[in-house]
Design a protein around this motif. Structure first.
Motif, PDB file in Angstrom:
ATOM      1  N   GLU A 153     -50.621 -29.638  37.932  1.00  0.00           N
ATOM      2  CA  GLU A 153     -51.764 -29.325  38.790  1.00  0.00           C
ATOM      3  C   GLU A 153     -52.362 -27.986  38.398  1.00  0.00           C
ATOM      4  N   ARG A 154     -53.667 -27.843  38.596  1.00  0.00           N
ATOM      5  CA  ARG A 154     -54.378 -26.607  38.266  1.00  0.00           C
ATOM      6  C   ARG A 154     -54.428 -25.676  39.465  1.00  0.00           C
ATOM      7  N   LEU A 155     -54.247 -24.391  39.169  1.00  0.00           N
ATOM      8  CA  LEU A 155     -54.425 -23.373  40.198  1.00  0.00           C
ATOM      9  C   LEU A 155     -55.889 -22.962  40.314  1.00  0.00           C
ATOM     10  N   ASP A 156     -56.619 -23.055  39.180  1.00  0.00           N
ATOM     11  CA  ASP A 156     -57.992 -22.549  39.100  1.00  0.00           C
ATOM     12  C   ASP A 156     -58.038 -21.068  39.470  1.00  0.00           C
ATOM     13  N   GLY A 157     -57.100 -20.330  38.890  1.00  0.00           N
ATOM     14  CA  GLY A 157     -57.042 -18.894  39.124  1.00  0.00           C
ATOM     15  C   GLY A 157     -55.679 -18.479  39.633  1.00  0.00           C
ATOM     16  N   VAL A 158     -55.048 -17.519  38.944  1.00  0.00           N
ATOM     17  CA  VAL A 158     -53.688 -17.122  39.305  1.00  0.00           C
ATOM     18  C   VAL A 158     -53.642 -16.318  40.602  1.00  0.00           C
ATOM     19  N   PRO A 172     -34.602 -27.430  46.537  1.00  0.00           N
ATOM     20  CA  PRO A 172     -33.685 -27.981  45.532  1.00  0.00           C
ATOM     21  C   PRO A 172     -34.175 -29.286  44.912  1.00  0.00           C
ATOM     22  N   ASP A 173     -34.837 -30.116  45.704  1.00  0.00           N
ATOM     23  CA  ASP A 173     -35.344 -31.398  45.196  1.00  0.00           C
ATOM     24  C   ASP A 173     -36.839 -31.362  44.925  1.00  0.00           C
ATOM     25  N   ALA A 174     -37.425 -30.190  44.992  1.00  0.00           N
ATOM     26  CA  ALA A 174     -38.866 -30.048  44.741  1.00  0.00           C
ATOM     27  C   ALA A 174     -39.102 -28.716  44.031  1.00  0.00           C
ATOM     28  N   ARG A 175     -38.542 -28.614  42.844  1.00  0.00           N
ATOM     29  CA  ARG A 175     -38.688 -27.375  42.078  1.00  0.00           C
ATOM     30  C   ARG A 175     -40.119 -27.216  41.575  1.00  0.00           C
ATOM     31  N   LEU A 176     -40.485 -25.972  41.404  1.00  0.00           N
ATOM     32  CA  LEU A 176     -41.851 -25.668  41.002  1.00  0.00           C
ATOM     33  C   LEU A 176     -41.841 -24.790  39.747  1.00  0.00           C
ATOM     34  N   GLY A 177     -42.580 -25.234  38.714  1.00  0.00           N
ATOM     35  CA  GLY A 177     -42.738 -24.443  37.504  1.00  0.00           C
ATOM     36  C   GLY A 177     -44.179 -23.949  37.410  1.00  0.00           C
ATOM     37  N   VAL A 178     -44.360 -22.728  36.934  1.00  0.00           N
ATOM     38  CA  VAL A 178     -45.699 -22.146  36.855  1.00  0.00           C
ATOM     39  C   VAL A 178     -45.900 -21.559  35.464  1.00  0.00           C
ATOM     40  N   LEU A 179     -47.024 -21.929  34.841  1.00  0.00           N
ATOM     41  CA  LEU A 179     -47.370 -21.419  33.511  1.00  0.00           C
ATOM     42  C   LEU A 179     -48.570 -20.501  33.638  1.00  0.00           C
ATOM     43  N   VAL A 180     -48.419 -19.238  33.206  1.00  0.00           N
ATOM     44  CA  VAL A 180     -49.526 -18.288  33.305  1.00  0.00           C
ATOM     45  C   VAL A 180     -49.744 -17.586  31.971  1.00  0.00           C
ATOM     46  N   ASP A 181     -50.967 -17.100  31.781  1.00  0.00           N
ATOM     47  CA  ASP A 181     -51.296 -16.297  30.604  1.00  0.00           C
ATOM     48  C   ASP A 181     -50.991 -14.819  30.890  1.00  0.00           C
ATOM     49  N   HIS A 182     -50.916 -14.044  29.821  1.00  0.00           N
ATOM     50  CA  HIS A 182     -50.782 -12.578  29.922  1.00  0.00           C
ATOM     51  C   HIS A 182     -49.602 -12.174  30.792  1.00  0.00           C
ATOM     52  N   LEU A 183     -48.468 -12.848  30.578  1.00  0.00           N
ATOM     53  CA  LEU A 183     -47.275 -12.539  31.367  1.00  0.00           C
ATOM     54  C   LEU A 183     -46.491 -11.437  30.650  1.00  0.00           C
ATOM     55  N   VAL A 184     -46.966 -10.219  30.795  1.00  0.00           N
ATOM     56  CA  VAL A 184     -46.313  -9.056  30.194  1.00  0.00           C
ATOM     57  C   VAL A 184     -46.036  -8.044  31.306  1.00  0.00           C
ATOM     58  N   GLY A 186     -45.902  -5.377  33.910  1.00  0.00           N
ATOM     59  CA  GLY A 186     -46.912  -4.486  34.469  1.00  0.00           C
ATOM     60  C   GLY A 186     -48.279  -5.106  34.655  1.00  0.00           C
ATOM     61  N   SER A 187     -48.519  -6.291  34.059  1.00  0.00           N
ATOM     62  CA  SER A 187     -49.826  -6.928  34.203  1.00  0.00           C
ATOM     63  C   SER A 187     -49.978  -7.520  35.603  1.00  0.00           C
ATOM     64  N   LYS A 188     -51.215  -7.838  35.982  1.00  0.00           N
ATOM     65  CA  LYS A 188     -51.461  -8.476  37.275  1.00  0.00           C
ATOM     66  C   LYS A 188     -50.681  -9.779  37.381  1.00  0.00           C
ATOM     67  N   GLU A 189     -50.697 -10.552  36.299  1.00  0.00           N
ATOM     68  CA  GLU A 189     -49.993 -11.836  36.295  1.00  0.00           C
ATOM     69  C   GLU A 189     -48.494 -11.644  36.507  1.00  0.00           C
TER      70      GLU A 189
END
Length: 281
Positions: A153-158, A172-184, A186-189
């Protein structure tokens, strides 16, 4: 030769040209047949070019140098390649969903599963930032995700990440994975990721400002992505540098050039595969 003496027939005697030019050892040698799976490291014997298999064009294979990113095209001829020091007959692998006993590979490099009843979607899912992230994940990992019943699913903005995670109530039966850009660090992300990370939520990503940058530049004929001055939108800078004013058209070109995981940077491949493993555990 004495006058009147007939010349020997071809093949008679033991002269170096009396038989096959390559000699009986080569003529009778049987080479191992090896499917040219994506990611396989081989050497083209004629040019001594070593690289990994990234895609096919007709009856030719494209190899990419692991050191420079240079890609070269070679015809699939018997005995023209070697794995290590062993000459082999390199052939195209069976197509995805091929014959029984010979499954093909998905674009992610996993073994394709024979089509069957669709799996019911899991409660757990993967969130991505936007439409381009979703399209890229679908192109490379779509087959795997459908087999596992994982919805993207899309967040359309982090910025809305915390609210979306709270609404989905991961467990436990509904785990959530999140993929984001600029994950360094100190960054906002990174800060937003720290707010939601937990036992049932995993946030992964890449150091890149935009998912476009996670596509290897060599895929579109570049040695490296152009440097965009700080403060300028990255996509706008890339479009200007490549002479394509319309971002949508440039994205279609980029997405169309991706054939498999081998066309992506390892950081993105590792991030997505970690999320799939987490959600399906």
């Amino acid at each position: 030769m004495a006058r009147g003496e007939q010349p020997p027939t071809r093949g008679a005697g033991r002269g170096i040209l009396s038989g096959p030019v390559d000699g009986p050892w080569r003529a009778g040698r049987q080479l191992r047949t090896v499917p040219a799976e994506r990611g396989l490291r081989v050497t083209h014997l004629g040019s001594r070019f070593t690289g990994t298999v990234v895609r096919f064009e007709g009856n030719a294979v494209v190899l990419r140098s692991p050191n420079t990113g240079l890609e070269r095209l070679f015809t699939l001829r018997a005995g023209s390649f070697a794995i290590g020091k062993e000459p082999v007959d390199l052939v195209k692998p069976a197509p995805v969903g091929g014959g029984a006993g010979e499954p093909g590979l998905t674009a992610s490099g996993s073994v394709a599963v024979t089509p069957g009843r669709a799996r019911v979607a899991r409660a757990g899912r993967i969130l991505v930032e936007g439409v381009h992230d979703a399209e890229l994940v679908e192109k490379v990992w779509g087959d795997d995700l459908r087999v596992e019943g994982v919805v993207v699913e899309r967040l359309d903005g982090v910025d809305v990440l915390a609210d979306v995670v709270a609404a989905l109530s991961p467990g436990p039966d509904a785990r959530l994975g999140v993929l984001v850009d600029h994950l360094v660090t100190g960054s906002k992300e990174w800060r937003l990721a720290q707010e939601v990370q937990g036992a049932h939520v995993l946030v992964t990503g890449t150091p890149y400002v935009d998912v476009w940058q996670a596509i290897r530049p060599a895929v579109v004929g570049l040695d490296a992505w152009p440097v965009v001055p700080r403060g300028r939108p990255w996509k706008a800078g890339i479009c200007e540098a490549l002479g394509e004013p319309e971002p949508g058209r440039l994205w279609k070109r980029l997405l169309g050039s991706v054939r498999s995981y081998a066309d992506l940077e390892p950081s993105l491949v590792g991030a997505v595969e970690s999320l799939i493993d987490f959600v399906t555990a």
